[in-house]
Structure formats: C-alpha cells, structure tokens
Motif scaffolding. Sequence first.
Motif, PDB file in Angstrom:
ATOM      1  N   ALA A 113       0.844  -1.211   0.000  1.00  0.00           N
ATOM      2  CA  ALA A 113       0.000   0.000   0.000  1.00  0.00           C
ATOM      3  C   ALA A 113       0.873   1.254   0.000  1.00  0.00           C
ATOM      4  CB  ALA A 113      -0.955  -0.011   1.192  1.00  0.00           C
ATOM      5  N   LEU A 118      -6.421  -3.698  -4.940  1.00  0.00           N
ATOM      6  CA  LEU A 118      -7.318  -4.480  -4.096  1.00  0.00           C
ATOM      7  C   LEU A 118      -6.714  -4.504  -2.691  1.00  0.00           C
ATOM      8  CD1 LEU A 118      -7.998  -7.458  -6.546  1.00  0.00           C
ATOM      9  CD2 LEU A 118      -9.520  -5.536  -6.062  1.00  0.00           C
ATOM     10  N   PRO A 119      -6.889  -3.408  -1.937  1.00  0.00           N
ATOM     11  CA  PRO A 119      -6.253  -3.320  -0.612  1.00  0.00           C
ATOM     12  C   PRO A 119      -6.634  -4.471   0.321  1.00  0.00           C
ATOM     13  CG  PRO A 119      -7.397  -1.269  -1.177  1.00  0.00           C
ATOM     14  CD  PRO A 119      -7.681  -2.241  -2.260  1.00  0.00           C
ATOM     15  N   GLU A 120      -7.855  -4.980   0.183  1.00  0.00           N
ATOM     16  CA  GLU A 120      -8.275  -6.082   1.054  1.00  0.00           C
ATOM     17  C   GLU A 120      -7.464  -7.356   0.810  1.00  0.00           C
ATOM     18  OE1 GLU A 120     -11.043  -6.100  -2.573  1.00  0.00           O
ATOM     19  OE2 GLU A 120     -10.059  -4.601  -1.315  1.00  0.00           O
ATOM     20  N   HIS A 121      -6.802  -7.440  -0.343  1.00  0.00           N
ATOM     21  CA  HIS A 121      -5.947  -8.582  -0.668  1.00  0.00           C
ATOM     22  C   HIS A 121      -4.466  -8.198  -0.720  1.00  0.00           C
ATOM     23  CE1 HIS A 121      -9.437 -11.061  -1.486  1.00  0.00           C
ATOM     24  NE2 HIS A 121      -9.912 -10.105  -2.263  1.00  0.00           N
ATOM     25  N   ASN A 122      -4.169  -6.960  -0.309  1.00  0.00           N
ATOM     26  CA  ASN A 122      -2.794  -6.440  -0.337  1.00  0.00           C
ATOM     27  C   ASN A 122      -2.198  -6.549  -1.737  1.00  0.00           C
ATOM     28  OD1 ASN A 122      -0.824  -5.122   1.143  1.00  0.00           O
ATOM     29  ND2 ASN A 122       0.249  -6.990   1.693  1.00  0.00           N
TER      30      ASN A 122
END
Length: 127
Positions: free
Chosen positions: A14, A32-36
């Motif tokens: 991130a 896709l921050p939720e999946h790094n």
Amino acid sequence: MRLKMCSIHVKDPAAAHEFYTGILGFETLMALPEHNLFIVKDPPGTGSGSAGLLLEPSDNPIGAAYMNSLHDAGIPAIVFGVPDVRAEHKRLSGQGVIFQGEPSEGPGGTSVVLDDGCGNFLQLHQD
C-alpha cells in the motif's frame, strides 16, 4: 510476444502504491487493498506498452531475502527509462526522495539511483 507483467518485492504494498503513483507518476492498473494487491503501469502518454508492475509483498522469505540482499548491496531492483534524468532528479528531490548520489554520465547514458522507501533502490536511466 510482449512483456505482460513483472514484479518488485516491497515491504508494504500500500505504501509502495502511494509512492509509485503519487511521487513517481505511475498509474494504478489494479488496487485491491483487502488482498494487499497493487499493480501499477506506465503513465498515460509515455508511448510505452501496458505492462503491469506488481508491487509484490515481501512476506515470502525468498522474496524478502532477495529484496534485502539487493538493497544491502546498493543494487537497483529495477531500471526505469526517463527522457531527462537531471530533470527527474530535481523534481523528485524537491518531493523529498532520497538519492544515492547525483546523476552521472557513462557510455550507456545518464543515470541516477534512488531509494523507494519500500525496500528497493531504483535506477533512472536516459539514453
């Protein structure tokens, strides 16, 4: 055949995404921050292909060892072509980017090495 995607190991995908887009000027291809998961691509108008650069988490011990070994040796993990190394050096220095030194000229062109703050040295090169 063309280059579709390559990757660079980073300590924090991130934070790397912020640096590569906000400072270096790359464009987000996928976030896709939720999946790094963060992938960047060349900025519009650069005339280059659409290859993605995956900002790979260094949570894999092999990837972390590779990233840390390159950084400890002062070796750039990747080379980016720019039209004017000296102008980029000045622009990025003004934004607080840390460089290993001043731009230098050699038989292959002009280059300079910077620290991305995410575990890598990057080389800027001008033919």
